[in-house]
Design an enzyme around this catalytic site. Structure first.
Site, PDB file in Angstrom:
ATOM      1  N   GLY A  45       0.826  -1.208   0.000  1.00  0.00           N
ATOM      2  CA  GLY A  45       0.000   0.000   0.000  1.00  0.00           C
ATOM      3  C   GLY A  45       0.858   1.254   0.000  1.00  0.00           C
TER       4      GLY A  45
ATOM      5  N   GLY B 207      -0.091   4.349   0.213  1.00  0.00           N
ATOM      6  CA  GLY B 207      -0.913   5.463   0.702  1.00  0.00           C
ATOM      7  C   GLY B 207      -0.155   6.200   1.794  1.00  0.00           C
ATOM      8  N   VAL B 208      -0.892   6.916   2.638  1.00  0.00           N
ATOM      9  CA  VAL B 208      -0.246   7.770   3.640  1.00  0.00           C
ATOM     10  C   VAL B 208       0.603   6.996   4.645  1.00  0.00           C
ATOM     11  CG1 VAL B 208      -0.931  10.062   4.366  1.00  0.00           C
ATOM     12  CG2 VAL B 208      -2.686   8.357   4.030  1.00  0.00           C
TER      13      VAL B 208
ATOM     14  N   GLU C 102       2.041  -1.186  -4.743  1.00  0.00           N
ATOM     15  CA  GLU C 102       0.810  -0.386  -4.782  1.00  0.00           C
ATOM     16  C   GLU C 102      -0.012  -0.820  -5.988  1.00  0.00           C
ATOM     17  OE1 GLU C 102      -1.002   2.120  -3.083  1.00  0.00           O
ATOM     18  OE2 GLU C 102      -2.291   1.762  -4.807  1.00  0.00           O
TER      19      GLU C 102
ATOM     20  N   VAL D 150      -0.958  -7.270  -4.503  1.00  0.00           N
ATOM     21  CA  VAL D 150      -0.445  -8.374  -3.685  1.00  0.00           C
ATOM     22  C   VAL D 150      -1.460  -9.513  -3.706  1.00  0.00           C
ATOM     23  CG1 VAL D 150       0.152  -9.076  -1.326  1.00  0.00           C
ATOM     24  CG2 VAL D 150       0.946  -6.879  -2.227  1.00  0.00           C
TER      25      VAL D 150
ATOM     26  N   ALA E  56      -7.054  13.266  12.332  1.00  0.00           N
ATOM     27  CA  ALA E  56      -7.194  13.681  13.728  1.00  0.00           C
ATOM     28  C   ALA E  56      -7.839  15.058  13.839  1.00  0.00           C
ATOM     29  CB  ALA E  56      -5.829  13.681  14.404  1.00  0.00           C
TER      30      ALA E  56
ATOM     31  N   HIS F 231       8.989  37.369   5.922  1.00  0.00           N
ATOM     32  CA  HIS F 231      10.056  37.133   4.949  1.00  0.00           C
ATOM     33  C   HIS F 231      11.365  36.872   5.688  1.00  0.00           C
ATOM     34  CE1 HIS F 231      12.482  37.453   1.357  1.00  0.00           C
ATOM     35  NE2 HIS F 231      13.324  38.202   2.070  1.00  0.00           N
TER      36      HIS F 231
HETATM   37  P1  FAD Z   1      -9.077   6.960  17.596  1.00  0.00           P
HETATM   38  O1  FAD Z   1      -7.927   7.850  17.734  1.00  0.00           O
HETATM   39  O2  FAD Z   1      -8.894   5.668  16.884  1.00  0.00           O
HETATM   40  O3  FAD Z   1      -9.597   6.691  19.073  1.00  0.00           O
HETATM   41  C1  FAD Z   1     -10.654   5.824  19.332  1.00  0.00           C
HETATM   42  C2  FAD Z   1     -10.522   5.327  20.749  1.00  0.00           C
HETATM   43  O4  FAD Z   1     -11.688   4.636  21.105  1.00  0.00           O
HETATM   44  C3  FAD Z   1      -9.373   4.356  20.957  1.00  0.00           C
HETATM   45  O5  FAD Z   1      -8.522   4.837  21.958  1.00  0.00           O
HETATM   46  C4  FAD Z   1     -10.050   3.051  21.352  1.00  0.00           C
HETATM   47  O6  FAD Z   1      -9.303   2.312  22.306  1.00  0.00           O
HETATM   48  C5  FAD Z   1     -11.352   3.546  21.940  1.00  0.00           C
HETATM   49  N1  FAD Z   1     -12.460   2.594  21.890  1.00  0.00           N
HETATM   50  C6  FAD Z   1     -12.937   1.918  20.812  1.00  0.00           C
HETATM   51  N2  FAD Z   1     -13.994   1.166  21.149  1.00  0.00           N
HETATM   52  C7  FAD Z   1     -14.184   1.368  22.491  1.00  0.00           C
HETATM   53  C8  FAD Z   1     -15.120   0.874  23.414  1.00  0.00           C
HETATM   54  N3  FAD Z   1     -16.095   0.023  23.062  1.00  0.00           N
HETATM   55  N4  FAD Z   1     -15.005   1.274  24.706  1.00  0.00           N
HETATM   56  C9  FAD Z   1     -14.039   2.138  25.074  1.00  0.00           C
HETATM   57  N5  FAD Z   1     -13.137   2.642  24.235  1.00  0.00           N
HETATM   58  C10 FAD Z   1     -13.213   2.270  22.965  1.00  0.00           C
HETATM   59  N6  FAD Z   1      -4.216  11.813  11.222  1.00  0.00           N
HETATM   60  C11 FAD Z   1      -3.789  13.083  11.068  1.00  0.00           C
HETATM   61  O7  FAD Z   1      -4.609  14.002  11.037  1.00  0.00           O
HETATM   62  N7  FAD Z   1      -2.454  13.365  10.945  1.00  0.00           N
HETATM   63  C12 FAD Z   1      -1.517  12.401  10.964  1.00  0.00           C
HETATM   64  O8  FAD Z   1      -0.319  12.705  10.846  1.00  0.00           O
HETATM   65  C13 FAD Z   1      -1.927  11.061  11.118  1.00  0.00           C
HETATM   66  N8  FAD Z   1      -1.025  10.060  11.165  1.00  0.00           N
HETATM   67  C14 FAD Z   1      -1.447   8.783  11.344  1.00  0.00           C
HETATM   68  C15 FAD Z   1      -0.487   7.777  11.356  1.00  0.00           C
HETATM   69  C16 FAD Z   1      -0.886   6.456  11.526  1.00  0.00           C
HETATM   70  C17 FAD Z   1       0.161   5.378  11.532  1.00  0.00           C
HETATM   71  C18 FAD Z   1      -2.272   6.158  11.709  1.00  0.00           C
HETATM   72  C19 FAD Z   1      -2.703   4.744  11.922  1.00  0.00           C
HETATM   73  C20 FAD Z   1      -3.213   7.148  11.693  1.00  0.00           C
HETATM   74  C21 FAD Z   1      -2.816   8.473  11.503  1.00  0.00           C
HETATM   75  N9  FAD Z   1      -3.738   9.515  11.448  1.00  0.00           N
HETATM   76  C22 FAD Z   1      -3.316  10.802  11.257  1.00  0.00           C
HETATM   77  C23 FAD Z   1      -5.187   9.271  11.606  1.00  0.00           C
HETATM   78  C24 FAD Z   1      -5.616   9.620  13.056  1.00  0.00           C
HETATM   79  O9  FAD Z   1      -4.861   8.850  13.951  1.00  0.00           O
HETATM   80  C25 FAD Z   1      -7.095   9.334  13.216  1.00  0.00           C
HETATM   81  O10 FAD Z   1      -7.819  10.031  12.231  1.00  0.00           O
HETATM   82  C26 FAD Z   1      -7.571   9.791  14.603  1.00  0.00           C
HETATM   83  O11 FAD Z   1      -6.865   9.126  15.615  1.00  0.00           O
HETATM   84  C27 FAD Z   1      -9.069   9.533  14.734  1.00  0.00           C
HETATM   85  O12 FAD Z   1      -9.495   9.888  16.011  1.00  0.00           O
HETATM   86  P2  FAD Z   1     -10.756   9.176  16.701  1.00  0.00           P
HETATM   87  O13 FAD Z   1     -10.929   9.841  18.007  1.00  0.00           O
HETATM   88  O14 FAD Z   1     -11.862   9.137  15.761  1.00  0.00           O
HETATM   89  O15 FAD Z   1     -10.307   7.663  16.886  1.00  0.00           O
HETATM   90  P1  NAI Z   2      -4.655   4.736   2.261  1.00  0.00           P
HETATM   91  O1  NAI Z   2      -6.045   4.586   1.839  1.00  0.00           O
HETATM   92  O2  NAI Z   2      -4.045   6.088   2.355  1.00  0.00           O
HETATM   93  O3  NAI Z   2      -3.708   3.897   1.276  1.00  0.00           O
HETATM   94  C1  NAI Z   2      -3.874   2.531   1.056  1.00  0.00           C
HETATM   95  C2  NAI Z   2      -3.222   2.177  -0.256  1.00  0.00           C
HETATM   96  O4  NAI Z   2      -3.164   0.753  -0.368  1.00  0.00           O
HETATM   97  C3  NAI Z   2      -4.006   2.687  -1.467  1.00  0.00           C
HETATM   98  O5  NAI Z   2      -3.146   3.451  -2.288  1.00  0.00           O
HETATM   99  C4  NAI Z   2      -4.486   1.401  -2.136  1.00  0.00           C
HETATM  100  O6  NAI Z   2      -4.551   1.511  -3.535  1.00  0.00           O
HETATM  101  C5  NAI Z   2      -3.435   0.390  -1.706  1.00  0.00           C
HETATM  102  N1  NAI Z   2      -3.859  -1.015  -1.717  1.00  0.00           N
HETATM  103  C6  NAI Z   2      -5.027  -1.538  -1.258  1.00  0.00           C
HETATM  104  N2  NAI Z   2      -5.045  -2.883  -1.423  1.00  0.00           N
HETATM  105  C7  NAI Z   2      -3.861  -3.229  -1.982  1.00  0.00           C
HETATM  106  C8  NAI Z   2      -3.285  -4.477  -2.397  1.00  0.00           C
HETATM  107  N3  NAI Z   2      -3.917  -5.630  -2.234  1.00  0.00           N
HETATM  108  N4  NAI Z   2      -2.057  -4.465  -2.951  1.00  0.00           N
HETATM  109  C9  NAI Z   2      -1.398  -3.281  -3.120  1.00  0.00           C
HETATM  110  N5  NAI Z   2      -1.887  -2.073  -2.744  1.00  0.00           N
HETATM  111  C10 NAI Z   2      -3.110  -2.048  -2.177  1.00  0.00           C
HETATM  112  O7  NAI Z   2      -4.553   3.972   3.666  1.00  0.00           O
HETATM  113  P2  NAI Z   2      -3.425   3.955   4.787  1.00  0.00           P
HETATM  114  O8  NAI Z   2      -2.113   4.380   4.243  1.00  0.00           O
HETATM  115  O9  NAI Z   2      -3.536   2.630   5.432  1.00  0.00           O
HETATM  116  O10 NAI Z   2      -3.906   5.082   5.791  1.00  0.00           O
HETATM  117  C11 NAI Z   2      -5.198   4.977   6.395  1.00  0.00           C
HETATM  118  C12 NAI Z   2      -5.703   6.309   6.862  1.00  0.00           C
HETATM  119  O11 NAI Z   2      -4.967   6.778   7.984  1.00  0.00           O
HETATM  120  C13 NAI Z   2      -5.567   7.416   5.848  1.00  0.00           C
HETATM  121  O12 NAI Z   2      -6.595   7.392   4.898  1.00  0.00           O
HETATM  122  C14 NAI Z   2      -5.633   8.633   6.707  1.00  0.00           C
HETATM  123  O13 NAI Z   2      -6.969   8.927   6.970  1.00  0.00           O
HETATM  124  C15 NAI Z   2      -4.941   8.185   7.987  1.00  0.00           C
HETATM  125  N6  NAI Z   2      -3.545   8.660   8.029  1.00  0.00           N
HETATM  126  C16 NAI Z   2      -3.262   9.993   7.906  1.00  0.00           C
HETATM  127  C17 NAI Z   2      -1.965  10.443   7.932  1.00  0.00           C
HETATM  128  C18 NAI Z   2      -1.691  11.892   7.763  1.00  0.00           C
HETATM  129  O14 NAI Z   2      -2.623  12.682   7.782  1.00  0.00           O
HETATM  130  N7  NAI Z   2      -0.435  12.310   7.618  1.00  0.00           N
HETATM  131  C19 NAI Z   2      -0.829   9.538   8.107  1.00  0.00           C
HETATM  132  C20 NAI Z   2      -1.235   8.152   8.194  1.00  0.00           C
HETATM  133  C21 NAI Z   2      -2.543   7.768   8.178  1.00  0.00           C
END
Ligand code: FAD
Ligand code: NAI
Length: 457
Positions: free
Chosen positions: A182, A184-185, A205, A239, A316, A441
């Protein structure tokens, strides 16, 4: 125990909702089964940026420091120290969320919450053997990594050969070879770390370009930069199997195998909407996400769903805003979610920051759109700090209303100024008003000013 508001999930959507509700004087309980901060603080946004910062420092030390007249002797990455720092940063920020809950009189329950139903008009949620009753419920249960039914993936996850973001942000030993499924991000940000600090990374990808919906030219430039750092990309490659020692993909009707030490699975995330008892209140769920209106209201009376669990914008900062919209709606304040100016950033090196529409999207929407493309070299600070920099910026304007409708920038610090473009879009500022803005600037943000004067509307 009776509350005005019960919040289920303590990630960005949930903790901001709880904080705002508590601050407004509503009796609030926040139920979180793992750690405050959710995915964002514990295994997402923040930990990935801690790692990326280390790889940037390493990158500058070698090989790029010499371009700036700085020579470092045999720099190396101490992976356990990077992970230890990541844990320290998480601890600081999670403690901060805890303090904010206390300061706003929010009761925090560390247990899994399950919706039980209603007793009269009160909504009942069970957690840790107790029943909590609330006038309002805000569901903020987040999302989790999608696990596709590809042969070998489940076994790989069980053995530790295949990782999601959870394990990839906890690795104490650097693998020699990693395949990222993948482009993606998540895949790109983690590739930007591992691929720079000494691991041979190959990205598979299935689409013809990396970085999903971002501008095609920026995506190609980003890929070129990664390739310069030694990473390999297999595009249009799906994949089809994960073996015990590698990943098999299909491209042009042929199967190829990449042997590796670790696999990162990053093919998207899916809302967590089906494990907290939504059926008890007949809450509508479509394609795995909780259905909401523009105020984040579900179809069930006094029940809201914010953040990733409603699948509207899985970021987030979107979750924060949704939490606020939900609480404002509860308080009777007029508010609604608007999605047209939500920035998105890829924290790679260089960063890519976007907000609003691309030129194609604007034209598809029927706009008389015109775009201006400038090399980042038009900004003095960019030239001072980026030897041989290839960054670009594209700004999309609507000719009819003479407004900015999109900005797409590949340059470090773009994450810090893209919000200015978001404000211009959200406020529908005319080009005349945009031209009157004064920028510091030298700063890379001056590229906005350059574009505003380069476009003729
Ligand atoms: P979450 O942060 O997932 O929080 C949900 C919470 O609910 C969890 O703590 C979970 O334990 C709890 N929960 C679930 N079910 C229950 C239950 N039944 N009882 C009690 N608790 C429960 N977004 C950005 O904007 N910028 C970034 O740079 C960015 N980087 C990312 C990098 C990675 C590797 C990943 C995976 C995501 C990234 N994101 C980023 C996405 C961002 O993390 C999410 O969009 C954000 O955390 C969503 O917030 P949320 O509160 O909806 O959910
Ligand atoms: P994504 O949707 O950004 O990327 C997934 C990628 O996997 C796509 O390009 C898709 O075409 C590819 N893919 C799917 N199935 C595949 C296969 N079988 N073989 C090869 N490629 C395949 O999802 P990702 O990277 O998992 O991130 C999930 C979410 O987390 C994002 O959409 C975003 O909302 C959040 N996030 C945000 C960040 C930020 O704001 N900087 C950083 C990381 C995550």
């Amino acid at each position: 125990m009776s509350y005005d508001v019960i919040v289920l999930g303590g990630g960005p959507g949930g903790y901001i909702a709880a904080e705002r509700a508590g601050h407004a004087g509503l009796k609030t309980v926040l139920i979180e089964k793992r750690a405050l901060g959710g995915t964002c603080l514990n295994e997402g946004c923040i930990p990935s940026k801690v790692l990326l910062n280390s790889s940037k420092i390493y990158h500058y030390a070698t090989p790029y420091g010499a371009l700036y007249g700085v020579h470092a002797q045999a720099p190396s990455v101490d992976q356990p120290a990077v992970i230890a720092r990541k844990r320290k940063v998480i601890h600081t920020l999670v403690s901060g969320v805890g303090a904010a809950m206390k300061a706003n009189h929010v009761e925090v329950v560390n247990a899994e919450g399950t919706i039980l139903g209603r007793s009269g008009t009160a909504i009942q949620v069970g957690a840790g053997g107790k029943t909590y009753e609330g006038t309002y419920l805000i569901i903020a249960t987040g999302s989790k990594a999608s696990v596709p039914p590809i042969p070998g993936v489940k076994e790989g996850l069980a053995s530790g050969f295949v990782m999601t973001n959870l394990e990839a942000l906890e690795l104490e030993a650097l693998p020699k070879r990693m395949v990222v499924i993948g482009g993606g991000v998540i895949g790109l940000e983690l590739a930007a770390y591992y691929g720079v600090v000494g691991c041979a990374v190959e990205v598979v990808e299935m689409l013809p370009k990396i970085a999903g919906p971002i501008d095609g030219e920026i995506s190609a430039l980003l890929q070129k930069g990664y390739e310069k750092d030694g990473m390999k990309f297999h595009l249009n490659a799906k994949v089809v199997r994960v073996d015990a020692d590698g990943v098999v993909y299909e491209k042009d009707g042929r199967e190829e195998k990449i042997v590796c030490e670790k696999v990162l699975l990053a093919i998207g995330r899916r809302p967590v909407a089906d494990t907290c008892g939504v059926e008890k209140l007949n809450i509508a769920v479509e394609r795995g996400a909780i259905c909401v209106d523009e105020c984040c209201r579900t179809n069930a009376v006094n029940v809201f769903a914010v953040g990733d669990c409603n699948g509207k914008s899985m970021l987030a900062h979107s979750a924060y805003r949704m939490g606020e919209v939900a609480v404002n709606t509860i308080l009777g304040r007029k508010d609604r979610m608007r999605y047209k100016a939500i920035p998105s950033v890829l924290y790679t090196n260089p960063e890519v920051a976007c907000v609003g529409m691309t030129e194609e999207q604007a034209k598809e929407a029927g706009m008389d759109a015109v775009s201006v493309k400038l090399p980042m070299a038009y900004a003095g600070r960019y030239v001072a700090e980026n030897e041989n920099g290839v960054g670009i910026a594209k700004f999309v304007f609507d000719r009819k209303y003479r407004t900015l409708v999109g900005a797409h920038v590949m340059s470090n610090y773009s994450s810090e100024f893209i919000v200015a473009c978001g404000i211009m879009i959200e406020q529908e500022m005319t080009i005349d008003a945009i031209r009157e803005i004064v920028y510091p600037h030298p700063s890379v943000s001056e590229i906005i000013r350059e574009a505003a004067f380069a476009v003729s509307l």
